[in-house]
Scaffold this motif. Structure first.
Motif, short mmCIF file in Angstrom:
data_model
loop_
_atom_site.label_atom_id
_atom_site.label_comp_id
_atom_site.label_asym_id
_atom_site.label_seq_id
_atom_site.Cartn_x
_atom_site.Cartn_y
_atom_site.Cartn_z
N LYS A 174 -9.53 -28.39 122.27
CA LYS A 174 -8.94 -29.40 121.39
C LYS A 174 -10.00 -30.42 120.99
CE LYS A 174 -4.99 -27.42 121.85
NZ LYS A 174 -4.54 -26.53 120.76
N ALA A 175 -10.13 -30.66 119.70
CA ALA A 175 -11.15 -31.59 119.21
C ALA A 175 -10.58 -32.63 118.26
CB ALA A 175 -12.26 -30.81 118.50
N SER A 176 -9.26 -32.74 118.19
CA SER A 176 -8.66 -33.59 117.16
C SER A 176 -7.82 -34.74 117.70
CB SER A 176 -7.77 -32.73 116.23
OG SER A 176 -8.52 -31.68 115.67
N GLY A 177 -7.95 -35.07 118.98
CA GLY A 177 -7.17 -36.18 119.53
C GLY A 177 -7.74 -37.52 119.16
N PHE A 178 -6.99 -38.59 119.43
CA PHE A 178 -7.43 -39.95 119.11
C PHE A 178 -8.72 -40.30 119.86
CE2 PHE A 178 -7.48 -44.51 120.04
CZ PHE A 178 -7.44 -45.03 118.75
N ARG A 179 -8.77 -39.97 121.16
CA ARG A 179 -9.96 -40.28 121.95
C ARG A 179 -11.20 -39.61 121.35
NH1 ARG A 179 -11.29 -41.81 127.18
NH2 ARG A 179 -9.09 -42.08 127.69
N MET A 181 -11.63 -38.61 118.30
CA MET A 181 -11.93 -39.19 117.01
C MET A 181 -12.73 -40.49 117.16
SD MET A 181 -9.27 -39.98 113.90
CE MET A 181 -8.14 -40.89 114.98
N VAL A 182 -12.31 -41.33 118.12
CA VAL A 182 -13.02 -42.59 118.37
C VAL A 182 -14.44 -42.34 118.83
CG1 VAL A 182 -13.11 -44.61 119.88
CG2 VAL A 182 -10.95 -43.95 118.82
N LEU A 183 -14.59 -41.46 119.82
CA LEU A 183 -15.92 -41.20 120.37
C LEU A 183 -16.86 -40.61 119.33
CD1 LEU A 183 -14.90 -39.78 123.86
CD2 LEU A 183 -15.91 -42.00 123.37
N ALA A 184 -16.33 -39.81 118.42
CA ALA A 184 -17.15 -39.19 117.40
C ALA A 184 -17.60 -40.18 116.34
CB ALA A 184 -16.39 -38.04 116.74
N ARG A 185 -16.86 -41.28 116.17
CA ARG A 185 -17.14 -42.22 115.09
C ARG A 185 -17.75 -43.54 115.56
NH1 ARG A 185 -13.39 -38.77 113.70
NH2 ARG A 185 -12.93 -38.26 111.52
N ALA A 186 -17.84 -43.76 116.85
CA ALA A 186 -18.34 -45.03 117.38
C ALA A 186 -19.86 -45.02 117.44
CB ALA A 186 -17.76 -45.30 118.76
N THR A 187 -20.50 -45.64 116.46
CA THR A 187 -21.96 -45.73 116.43
C THR A 187 -22.42 -47.04 117.07
OG1 THR A 187 -21.84 -46.72 114.22
CG2 THR A 187 -22.09 -44.33 114.36
N GLY A 188 -23.73 -47.20 117.17
CA GLY A 188 -24.29 -48.32 117.93
C GLY A 188 -23.88 -49.70 117.47
N GLN A 189 -23.85 -49.95 116.16
CA GLN A 189 -23.62 -51.30 115.66
C GLN A 189 -22.24 -51.49 115.03
OE1 GLN A 189 -25.93 -53.55 116.32
NE2 GLN A 189 -27.08 -51.90 117.27
N THR A 191 -18.32 -52.31 114.35
CA THR A 191 -17.33 -53.30 114.80
C THR A 191 -15.98 -52.62 114.98
OG1 THR A 191 -16.62 -53.91 112.57
CG2 THR A 191 -18.54 -55.08 113.48
N GLY A 192 -15.05 -53.32 115.61
CA GLY A 192 -13.72 -52.78 115.80
C GLY A 192 -13.03 -52.49 114.47
N GLU A 193 -13.20 -53.41 113.51
CA GLU A 193 -12.58 -53.23 112.19
C GLU A 193 -13.16 -52.00 111.48
OE1 GLU A 193 -13.75 -55.99 113.40
OE2 GLU A 193 -11.98 -57.29 113.55
N GLU A 194 -14.49 -51.85 111.56
CA GLU A 194 -15.13 -50.70 110.91
C GLU A 194 -14.70 -49.38 111.58
OE1 GLU A 194 -19.30 -52.91 109.60
OE2 GLU A 194 -19.12 -51.90 111.54
N LEU A 195 -14.54 -49.42 112.90
CA LEU A 195 -14.11 -48.23 113.62
C LEU A 195 -12.69 -47.85 113.23
CD1 LEU A 195 -14.90 -46.10 115.67
CD2 LEU A 195 -14.26 -47.68 117.50
N ALA A 196 -11.83 -48.83 113.05
CA ALA A 196 -10.46 -48.56 112.62
C ALA A 196 -10.45 -47.88 111.26
CB ALA A 196 -9.66 -49.86 112.58
N LYS A 197 -11.31 -48.37 110.33
CA LYS A 197 -11.38 -47.77 109.00
C LYS A 197 -11.87 -46.33 109.07
CE LYS A 197 -12.15 -52.06 106.42
NZ LYS A 197 -13.12 -52.85 105.59
N ARG A 198 -12.87 -46.08 109.92
CA ARG A 198 -13.40 -44.72 110.06
C ARG A 198 -12.37 -43.77 110.64
NH1 ARG A 198 -19.75 -44.73 111.96
NH2 ARG A 198 -20.53 -46.13 110.34
N CYS A 199 -11.44 -44.32 111.39
CA CYS A 199 -10.37 -43.50 111.97
C CYS A 199 -9.14 -43.46 111.07
CB CYS A 199 -10.00 -44.03 113.36
SG CYS A 199 -11.31 -43.82 114.59
N HIS A 200 -9.25 -44.07 109.88
CA HIS A 200 -8.18 -44.05 108.88
C HIS A 200 -6.89 -44.67 109.41
CE1 HIS A 200 -10.94 -41.47 106.68
NE2 HIS A 200 -10.96 -40.63 107.71
N MET A 201 -7.03 -45.81 110.09
CA MET A 201 -5.86 -46.50 110.64
C MET A 201 -5.96 -47.98 110.30
SD MET A 201 -5.66 -44.74 114.44
CE MET A 201 -4.12 -45.59 114.88
N SER A 202 -4.80 -48.64 110.25
CA SER A 202 -4.82 -50.09 110.08
C SER A 202 -5.42 -50.71 111.33
CB SER A 202 -3.41 -50.63 109.84
OG SER A 202 -2.65 -50.55 111.04
#
Length: 282
Positions: A174-179, A181-189, A191-202
Motif C-alpha cells: 500500500k502506497a496511498s495512505g495519508f501517512r 502521502m505526507v512523508l512523500a511530500r515533506a521537503t526540508g523547508q 511549512t505546514g500550510e504548504e504541506l497541506a496544499k501539496r496533500c490537496h487538503m484544507s
C-alpha cells in the motif's frame, strides 16, 4: 536483440537436439503472445509443462549473457513462460531476472515482473511463485522506505507513480495512505500550510488528520524533522557548516549557530568536533 532474432537463435540452438520440435512450437507461441492480452498466454502455460525442455531453454538463455529484463516484449514473453513452469531450476531464472532488475535500478523491469506474477498466479494456482512474491514485496518495501525517508538519506530509484502502479500487482503493498502521502511530500523547508496544499487538503482538515495520524501537531513534527536533518549533515557528512546553514534555510551562519546552541546545547563546530569519528558514516 529483437523478438525474432532471439527466438531464431533459440530455434537454431535447438536443432539436432531432442528439443527441436518443442522449441519450434514454443517460438511460434512466443511470437503470437501479446504481453498485454492475457488470453494469449494459454499456449505458453501448456508448453511450460515440459520441464526438461524448460531447463534446456533457461540454460541457453543464461549462456547468451544478455540482460533478461522483461521490458522488451521478447524477454517478457519468455518470463511469462518461465513463471508457469513449476521447476526450481526454471524458477531460479525467474528470481534471478527480478534480482537483476533490482540491482540495476530497472524500475520498469521490476514492475513488469510484478505484473506478470499477478496474472500468472492470480488464483494462487502456482505455489512455487509464493517465494518470488515475498522477494518482490521485500524489494518494493525497501525502496518505498527510501522514497519516503528524509531526502538527506538518499532516495529511491523508483517514483511515486511506480509505487502506485505496484499497488495494482501486489495485494499486500500500500502506497496511498495519508501517512505515506505526507512523508512523500515533506521537503526540508516546507511549512505546514504548504504541506497541506501539496496533500490537496484544507489547512484545518490537514492539521486535524495529521495529529490523529502522527500523534503531534504538524509544526512540531516539522521542527523535529529539521533538527534531524541538521544533525545528519553535521555528523555524517563533510559539508561545510556554511553550506549546512544555507541548506537548512538560515540567512547567516551566526543565526544557524544560535539555533544549534538553543536546540542542541552547542555551536555546530563543537557538535562536529565531538563526533569526529562519525563523520565518515555517509
Amino acid at each position: 536483440m529483437g523478438n525474432n532474432e532471439l527466438y531464431d537463435r533459440l530455434e537454431y540452438d535447438a536443432m539436432k537436439t531432442e528439443w527441436q520440435s518443442w522449441m519450434v512450437d514454443t517460438a511460434q507461441a512466443l511470437r503470437h503472445t501479446d504481453i498485454h492480452r492475457f488470453g494469449t498466454w494459454a499456449e505458453l502455460e501448456r508448453l511450460s509443462k515440459n520441464i526438461p525442455a524448460m531447463r534446456w531453454l533457461v540454460g541457453r538463455l543464461g549462456s547468451y549473457g544478455i540482460n533478461p529484463s522483461p521490458v522488451s516484449p521478447a524477454k517478457a514473453t519468455l518470463y511469462v513462460l518461465a513463471c508457469y513452469c513449476p521447476d526450481n531450476r526454471v524458477l531460479g531464472y525467474v528470481v534471478d531476472t527480478l534480482m537483476l532488475c533490482y540491482r540495476t535500478s530497472d524500475s520498469k523491469g521490476m514492475l513488469m515482473c510484478a505484473r506478470i506474477h499477478s496474472v500468472v498466479n492470480k488464483n494462487e494456482e502456482y505455489p512455487h511463485l509464493n517465494g518470488l512474491y515475498n522477494i518482490m514485496m521485500g524489494f518494493f518495501l525497501k525502496e518505498f522506505a527510501r522514497f519516503l525517508g528524509p531526502e538527506w538519506q538518499g532516495g529511491s530509484f523508483m517514483t511515486g507513480d511506480d509505487f502506485r502502479e505496484a499497488e495494482r500487482y501486489l495485494p499486500d503493498f500500500k502506497a496511498s495512505g495519508f501517512r505515506e502521502m505526507v512523508l512523500a511530500r515533506a521537503t526540508g523547508q516546507i511549512t505546514g500550510e504548504e504541506l497541506a496544499k501539496r496533500c490537496h487538503m484544507s489547512n484545518t482538515a490537514f492539521r486535524a488528520h495529521f495529529k490523529d495520524t502522527f500523534g503531534m501537531p504538524v509544526s512540531g513534527w516539522l521542527r523535529e524533522r529539521k533538527k534531524e536533518r541538521i544533525m545528519h549533515f553535521l555528523l555524517h557528512t563533510d559539508l561545510p557548516i556554511s553550506k549546512i546553514s544555507e541548506h537548512s534555510g538560515f540567512r547567516n551562519d551566526s543565526t544557524f549557530s544560535e539555533y544549534c546552541r538553543r536546540n542542541f546545547g552547542s555551536a555546530p563546530s563543537e557538535i562536529r568536533k565531538r563526533h569526529t569519528p562519525d563523520r565518515n558514516m555517509k
